[in-house]
Design a protein around this motif. Structure first.
Motif: not given
Length: 666
Positions: A409-417, A342-351
């Motif tokens: 801070d060590e958790y690395f995720i890319r491709g989705i919010a 989910e994207d916390p910068f967009r109101g926690f909208l699902p990703s």
């Protein structure tokens, strides 16, 4: 003991059950839908059975298909995980008729506690404190509003068969009660096939604290301490910990004894959770009993040393608990954060989308990662958006929090919010660190939504120094001689202008040494130690004696860095480039005020206006469903609808236009 069990679930909880079963020498059977054909739990299990279409109602919720999978594979028992069929009494009864054991409580206990109206009556009869409210069935929104007024606002509208934050709404006004009733009823119908809703008083300044119980079929029932789950958003738990920083031993004992009394009153066996709401005076009231394994069970396992899945298996196999209440000890502190798509910068909208990069922290005695995904996996719109549960344990609460900050801070995720920046900011928040929290914590501390954690002097220095250092390594690598691409000692003696999101530039230089680098920021000397190399997504460094883990992503004019809930663009330019960059005009943002855009990938449930309608600020315009949650889209200002471009049943992408407003109203 069972030789083979089937897990009637998916994702991280299916993987979690498989791990314990494997350790106990029990073979496992996974079930999967079309959307989960390549899922991790399918790969981990010894066998896997396909059960249908992506929608849960056509696969994971179909009892006949689960029973057929048991027969096909010879599974002797079923572990339901949580959600789906885990609290369906008819499922337990059907398994019993087929001669398959259910790894959970008896059907009668599920039926009694699964209905929140019935459960409160039973709890009251068992001497358990309950919240004031109306436990009868409510016919419609008008009746819900009248009942809410009679109880006194604020009130909670809650689905009788609900759970996991679904089918729940808080109302502070008559209008909110009406709207909340309809939404809670709709969510309950789609998620639980049961649209009954009840109303109860919403206790203000509440803390959400639950008691883990464990009971066998031979008369032994225990409580394994408590978990505090007060950090919630939309009634969905975000952070859980054990023990609670709020309870004293006397309150813990009283709550535990009431939880055990309720368990015995309904003939409960297996692991279960009795949830309470606790006010600031430590008065506690029964909320509900979850007749299954909880999402947050790992923190209890970490502080008690008891594997709850193992105990569930042993109890279901008819074994006696080898524990007595006096044997239960709480050692240390454990904290769990829920990593969501989910994207916390967009109101926690699902990703939704593919995990193009996925590198969770390394597990050890103090770090546990319960996940059901892997790099390259797909986050589907059909199921819960949870990516993983990140659990850290320490001797004290401060140690557990410090460990969380590091591994987040060590958790690395890319491709989705994802919500890792938000979780990091929570861990760094002074109020959370002090233990001063209620279920309103997020609403109170982030009333305008989440825009990133505060940029402290420590974070600013770490980001500037890291950006300058990483830039120096890249420059050195690009100017190597004799092909020594791993050498950092190439020509770096240049002055750079480094700035954080357009702030005034800082003059910087880097001087590399054998085991550290000296970074000068406006003539202030900073010592940076790291073994980072280009291509690594996380810079683990000690800067001026303080450990940091910083995500590094190279950009055209610098780097995007993330740490401690803060994400910033850091520009690193030569002095001349900085001069020229200062002359560049700012790019104007695209004006989308004339449109109602879909904020997330989802399904249009309803559109409540038509072309020509005048709408007022705050008026509901459309309802979008994504990941089993309804989202009401409201007008931001008064306007006139020019055109409706979406209809119920449409599947929309992010930023797809739902409505267009007249230009003069924009």
């Amino acid at each position: 003991m069972f030789k083979k069990i089937l897990i009637a679930n998916r994702g991280e909880i299916a993987c979690r059950v498989i791990k314990t079963a494997r350790r106990m020498g029990i073979r496992t059977v996974a079930v999967y839908s079309e959307a989960d054909a390549d899922a991790l739990h399918v790969d981990m299990a010894d066998e896997a059975v396909f059960i249908g279409a992506p929608a849960a109602a056509e696969s994971y919720l179909v009892i006949d298909k689960i029973v057929a999978a048991c027969k096909e594979t010879g599974a002797e028992a079923v572990h339901p995980g949580y959600g789906f069929l885990s609290e369906k009494a008819e499922f337990v009864e059907r398994l019993s008729k087929e001669g398959v054991a259910f790894i959970g409580p008896p059907a009668k206990a599920i039926e009694a506690m699964g209905d929140k109206i019935t459960s409160k009556k039973i709890a009251a009869d068992a001497g358990v404190s309950t919240v004031p409210g109306h436990m009868g069935i409510i016919a419609d929104a008008e009746e819900a509003a009248k009942i809410a007024e009679s109880i006194g606002f604020p009130v909670m509208l809650k689905a009788s068969a609900g759970g996991g934050g679904k089918g729940m709404r808080i109302a502070y006004t008559v209008q909110e009660a009406k709207e909340g009733f309809v939404s809670a009823q709709n969510e309950a119908r789609s998620s639980f096939a049961d649209d009954r809703v009840f109303v109860e008083k919403f206790v203000e300044e509440p803390r959400h604290i639950e008691i883990q119980v464990l009971a066998d079929a031979h008369g032994t029932a225990l409580y394994l301490g408590e978990r505090e789950c007060s950090i919630q958003r939309r009634h969905q738990k975000v952070v859980e910990e054990a023990p609670s920083p709020f309870l004293d031993e006397a309150t813990r004992k009283a709550m535990g004894e009431q939880a055990v009394a309720l368990s015995k009153a309904v003939g409960y066996t297996s692991a279960g959770t009795v949830e309470f709401i606790v006010d600031k005076h430590k008065n506690f009231y029964f909320l509900e009993m979850n007749t299954r394994l909880q999402v947050e069970h790992p923190v209890t396992e970490q502080v008690t040393g008891i594997d709850l899945v193992e105990q569930m298996l042993r109890i279901a196999a008819g074994e006696k608990l080898e524990l007595a209440q006096k044997d239960v000890r709480l050692n240390g502190w454990s904290i769990e954060t829920r990593v969501y798509a989910e994207d916390p910068f967009r109101g926690f909208l699902p990703s939704i989308g593919r995990l193009t990069r996925y590198r969770p922290p390394q597990e050890n005695a103090h770090v546990r990662v319960d996940t059901g995904v892997y790099e390259g996996a797909e986050i589907s719109m059909f199921y819960d958006p949870m990516i993983a549960k990140l659990v850290t344990t320490g001797a004290t609460r401060d140690e557990a929090i410090a460990a969380q900050r590091q591994v987040l801070d060590e958790y690395f995720i890319r491709g989705i919010a994802h919500n890792i920046p938000f979780l990091s900011a929570l861990m760094a928040h002074p109020r959370f660190q002090s233990g001063d929290m209620t279920t309103a914590f997020i609403a109170e501390e982030y009333p305008d939504g989440f825009n990133g954690g505060p940029v402290s002097d420590e974070v600013r220095t770490a980001m500037l120094a890291s950006a300058v250092f990483v830039n120096a390594v890249h420059v050195s690598r690009a100017t190597q001689i004799e092909g020594k691409i791993s050498d950092r000692s190439g020509p770096q003696a240049r002055i750079w202008c480094v700035s954080l999101d357009g702030e005034e530039a800082t003059r910087s230089e880097v001087f590399p040494y054998e085991d550290h680098a000296v970074v000068m920021l406006n003539d202030v000397r900073h010592i940076l130690k790291t073994d980072w190399r280009p291509g690594e997504p996380i810079l683990r460094a000690e800067i001026d004696g303080i450990s940091h883990a910083i995500e590094v992503e190279r950009e055209t004019l610098g780097f995007t860095l993330s740490t401690d809930g803060v994400t910033r663009c850091v520009r690193v330019l030569s002095e001349r480039a900085a001069e020229l960059n200062a002359m560049m005009p700012e790019k104007a943002a695209i004006d989308t005020s004339r449109y109602l855009l879909c904020p997330m990938p989802g399904l249009v449930v309803s559109v409540s206006v038509k072309a020509g309608d005048e709408v007022k600020a705050g008026q509901a315009l459309a309802v979008i469903e994504a990941m089993k949650m309804e989202n009401i889209l409201k007008a931001e200002k008064d306007a006139v609808v020019k055109e409706v471009r979406a209809a119920p049943g449409d599947s929309l992408a992010v930023d797809a236009v739902i409505l267009e407003f007249e230009s003069e109203a924009a």
